[in-house]
Design a protein around this motif. Structure first.
Motif, PDB file in Angstrom:
ATOM      1  N   GLY A   1     -57.560  15.231  21.379  1.00  0.00           N
ATOM      2  CA  GLY A   1     -58.249  16.317  20.675  1.00  0.00           C
ATOM      3  C   GLY A   1     -57.985  17.679  21.284  1.00  0.00           C
ATOM      4  N   PRO A   2     -58.409  18.745  20.597  1.00  0.00           N
ATOM      5  CA  PRO A   2     -58.220  20.092  21.144  1.00  0.00           C
ATOM      6  C   PRO A   2     -59.011  20.313  22.426  1.00  0.00           C
ATOM      7  N   VAL A   3     -58.426  21.095  23.337  1.00  0.00           N
ATOM      8  CA  VAL A   3     -59.142  21.487  24.567  1.00  0.00           C
ATOM      9  C   VAL A   3     -59.864  22.801  24.256  1.00  0.00           C
ATOM     10  N   ILE A   4     -61.178  22.754  24.320  1.00  0.00           N
ATOM     11  CA  ILE A   4     -61.988  23.928  23.985  1.00  0.00           C
ATOM     12  C   ILE A   4     -62.627  24.472  25.253  1.00  0.00           C
ATOM     13  N   PHE A   5     -62.310  25.725  25.563  1.00  0.00           N
ATOM     14  CA  PHE A   5     -62.916  26.371  26.731  1.00  0.00           C
ATOM     15  C   PHE A   5     -64.145  27.145  26.266  1.00  0.00           C
ATOM     16  N   LEU A   6     -65.276  26.920  26.935  1.00  0.00           N
ATOM     17  CA  LEU A   6     -66.483  27.680  26.624  1.00  0.00           C
ATOM     18  C   LEU A   6     -66.419  28.975  27.419  1.00  0.00           C
ATOM     19  N   GLY A   7     -66.291  30.083  26.723  1.00  0.00           N
ATOM     20  CA  GLY A   7     -66.164  31.349  27.439  1.00  0.00           C
ATOM     21  C   GLY A   7     -66.561  32.532  26.581  1.00  0.00           C
ATOM     22  N   PRO A   8     -67.019  33.622  27.212  1.00  0.00           N
ATOM     23  CA  PRO A   8     -67.528  34.768  26.454  1.00  0.00           C
ATOM     24  C   PRO A   8     -66.470  35.547  25.671  1.00  0.00           C
ATOM     25  N   LYS A   9     -65.162  35.280  25.940  1.00  0.00           N
ATOM     26  CA  LYS A   9     -64.131  36.029  25.209  1.00  0.00           C
ATOM     27  C   LYS A   9     -63.751  35.334  23.900  1.00  0.00           C
ATOM     28  N   GLY A  10     -64.323  34.150  23.652  1.00  0.00           N
ATOM     29  CA  GLY A  10     -63.980  33.398  22.445  1.00  0.00           C
ATOM     30  C   GLY A  10     -64.702  33.902  21.216  1.00  0.00           C
ATOM     31  N   LYS A  11     -64.334  33.317  20.063  1.00  0.00           N
ATOM     32  CA  LYS A  11     -65.015  33.648  18.816  1.00  0.00           C
ATOM     33  C   LYS A  11     -66.412  33.017  18.871  1.00  0.00           C
ATOM     34  N   THR A  12     -67.399  33.722  18.367  1.00  0.00           N
ATOM     35  CA  THR A  12     -68.771  33.221  18.440  1.00  0.00           C
ATOM     36  C   THR A  12     -68.951  31.968  17.578  1.00  0.00           C
ATOM     37  N   PHE A  13     -69.568  30.974  18.167  1.00  0.00           N
ATOM     38  CA  PHE A  13     -69.810  29.689  17.504  1.00  0.00           C
ATOM     39  C   PHE A  13     -70.792  29.863  16.340  1.00  0.00           C
ATOM     40  N   ASP A  14     -70.552  29.120  15.258  1.00  0.00           N
ATOM     41  CA  ASP A  14     -71.505  29.135  14.140  1.00  0.00           C
ATOM     42  C   ASP A  14     -71.472  27.773  13.431  1.00  0.00           C
ATOM     43  N   GLN A  15     -72.275  27.651  12.383  1.00  0.00           N
ATOM     44  CA  GLN A  15     -72.425  26.360  11.697  1.00  0.00           C
ATOM     45  C   GLN A  15     -71.117  25.884  11.060  1.00  0.00           C
ATOM     46  N   SER A  16     -70.297  26.825  10.571  1.00  0.00           N
ATOM     47  CA  SER A  16     -69.060  26.359   9.940  1.00  0.00           C
ATOM     48  C   SER A  16     -68.108  25.816  11.009  1.00  0.00           C
ATOM     49  N   LYS A  17     -68.150  26.361  12.216  1.00  0.00           N
ATOM     50  CA  LYS A  17     -67.336  25.808  13.311  1.00  0.00           C
ATOM     51  C   LYS A  17     -67.876  24.425  13.700  1.00  0.00           C
ATOM     52  N   ALA A  18     -69.212  24.297  13.721  1.00  0.00           N
ATOM     53  CA  ALA A  18     -69.819  22.994  14.039  1.00  0.00           C
ATOM     54  C   ALA A  18     -69.335  21.960  13.029  1.00  0.00           C
ATOM     55  N   SER A  19     -69.319  22.343  11.769  1.00  0.00           N
ATOM     56  CA  SER A  19     -68.910  21.424  10.711  1.00  0.00           C
ATOM     57  C   SER A  19     -67.417  21.056  10.883  1.00  0.00           C
ATOM     58  N   GLU A  20     -66.578  22.059  11.167  1.00  0.00           N
ATOM     59  CA  GLU A  20     -65.136  21.800  11.372  1.00  0.00           C
ATOM     60  C   GLU A  20     -64.917  20.820  12.540  1.00  0.00           C
ATOM     61  N   LEU A  21     -65.587  21.063  13.659  1.00  0.00           N
ATOM     62  CA  LEU A  21     -65.370  20.212  14.843  1.00  0.00           C
ATOM     63  C   LEU A  21     -65.978  18.823  14.664  1.00  0.00           C
ATOM     64  N   SER A  22     -67.017  18.717  13.830  1.00  0.00           N
ATOM     65  CA  SER A  22     -67.662  17.404  13.628  1.00  0.00           C
ATOM     66  C   SER A  22     -66.730  16.440  12.885  1.00  0.00           C
ATOM     67  N   LYS A  23     -65.674  16.978  12.262  1.00  0.00           N
ATOM     68  CA  LYS A  23     -64.735  16.108  11.515  1.00  0.00           C
ATOM     69  C   LYS A  23     -63.624  15.564  12.406  1.00  0.00           C
ATOM     70  N   LYS A  24     -63.551  16.025  13.649  1.00  0.00           N
ATOM     71  CA  LYS A  24     -62.497  15.545  14.555  1.00  0.00           C
ATOM     72  C   LYS A  24     -62.950  14.249  15.238  1.00  0.00           C
ATOM     73  N   GLU A  25     -61.985  13.444  15.633  1.00  0.00           N
ATOM     74  CA  GLU A  25     -62.333  12.186  16.312  1.00  0.00           C
ATOM     75  C   GLU A  25     -62.328  12.341  17.833  1.00  0.00           C
ATOM     76  N   ASN A  26     -61.647  13.382  18.338  1.00  0.00           N
ATOM     77  CA  ASN A  26     -61.566  13.604  19.782  1.00  0.00           C
ATOM     78  C   ASN A  26     -61.736  15.086  20.097  1.00  0.00           C
ATOM     79  N   LEU A  27     -62.501  15.376  21.138  1.00  0.00           N
ATOM     80  CA  LEU A  27     -62.671  16.763  21.591  1.00  0.00           C
ATOM     81  C   LEU A  27     -62.729  16.777  23.116  1.00  0.00           C
ATOM     82  N   ILE A  28     -62.181  17.837  23.710  1.00  0.00           N
ATOM     83  CA  ILE A  28     -62.321  18.030  25.165  1.00  0.00           C
ATOM     84  C   ILE A  28     -62.923  19.419  25.385  1.00  0.00           C
ATOM     85  N   PHE A  29     -64.028  19.479  26.099  1.00  0.00           N
ATOM     86  CA  PHE A  29     -64.646  20.766  26.422  1.00  0.00           C
ATOM     87  C   PHE A  29     -64.424  21.074  27.902  1.00  0.00           C
ATOM     88  N   LEU A  30     -64.094  22.319  28.178  1.00  0.00           N
ATOM     89  CA  LEU A  30     -63.924  22.759  29.559  1.00  0.00           C
ATOM     90  C   LEU A  30     -64.987  23.808  29.874  1.00  0.00           C
TER      91      LEU A  30
END
Ligand code: SAM
Length: 240
Positions: A79-108
């Motif tokens: 899955g995509p490697v997602i870095f939690l950081g203040p320079k990223g695009k602000t998270f919202d419900q449509s992003k939650a919905s997009e990521l909920s459809k993936k089978e694998n995710l990696i958060f850093l």
């Protein structure tokens, strides 16, 4: 779904053993695996940070332990490697919905002053929780993962629970009431007691439109009014 989280504080994610997300985990709907970045450090003192080149305050997370941890995870998680950081695009419900459809995710999760810039080559996306600074990425990963997992099939009690709530269609949810019918002189709107399903539907839709217009005009401007919405707005504004 499989979620791996790279963190210096894996115990912080024990809270996913509780409540709705914990029950989903027990049912085997997903796995949440918190990986301690320190376990990958080649330093004899398990160091994971160092002073910034060029001087300045604080410490920066080094490349080696994180790069090796991602390399190891890649064997089991594509899955995509997602870095939690203040320079990223602000998270919202449509992003939650997009990521909920993936089978694998990696958060850093970053810590201290952040991560060495060269790690961005291994990162697919940076997501921010908002325009403020947190002590660590864990503080952002927790609400973000919660909002993703509750959208997975079987996590909430009924399928409709997440369909009608705030932010679907850029609208906020209608007001909710439960027993008693009257509390200290304040009554439940009569229409909700009428048993007339179509009138209740229309009133709820009207309240969604009205509440969003009043509380979040920015969101309302992104909502596309349907023919039904226009009819409902006309009907209820004539009554009010
Ligand atoms: C103290 S912060 C570092 C802030 C960094 N020096 C800056 O000014 O951009 C430590 C870590 O917390 C996380 N973090 C801080 N604010 C965040 C936010 N708004 N959204 C997501 N993660 C955040 C990031 O992982 C970051 O590396």
């Amino acid at each position: 779904m499989r979620i791996d989280i790279l963190t210096l504080f894996p115990d912080m994610f024990n809270l996913f053993d509780e409540s709705i997300i914990g029950r989903g985990k027990e049912k085997g709907l997903y796995t949440i695996n918190a990986v301690n970045i320190r376990d990958y450090s080649k330093d004899k003192h398990r160091k994971v940070d160092d002073y910034p080149y060029g001087g300045g305050n604080g410490l920066v997370m080094t490349v080696q332990p994180i790069a090796d941890a991602i390399g190891e995870l890649r064997k089991v998680n594509d899955g995509p490697v997602i870095f939690l950081g203040p320079k990223g695009k602000t998270f919202d419900q449509s992003k939650a919905s997009e990521l909920s459809k993936k089978e694998n995710l990696i958060f850093l999760c970053g810590h201290y002053e952040g991560i060495d810039e060269r790690l961005y080559e291994l990162i697919d996306e940076e997501i921010s929780l908002g325009d403020f600074i947190l002590t660590g990425g864990e503080m952002a990963a927790i609400p973000i993962i919660d909002s993703i997992l509750r959208l997975r099939d079987g996590v909430l009690g009924t399928d409709s629970s997440s369909v009608e709530e705030s932010f679907s269609e850029n609208l906020l949810e209608y007001p909710q009431y439960t027993r008693p019918e009257e509390y200290e002189g304040k009554s439940v709107p009569e229409i909700l007691l009428s048993g007339h399903h179509e009138n209740i539907r229309q009133w709820r839709r009207y309240m969604m439109l009205k509440t969003t217009m009043e509380k979040r005009p920015d969101l309302y401007s992104r909502h596309e009014l349907s023919k039904d919405d226009r009819k409902i707005l006309k009907k209820f504004s004539e009554i009010e």
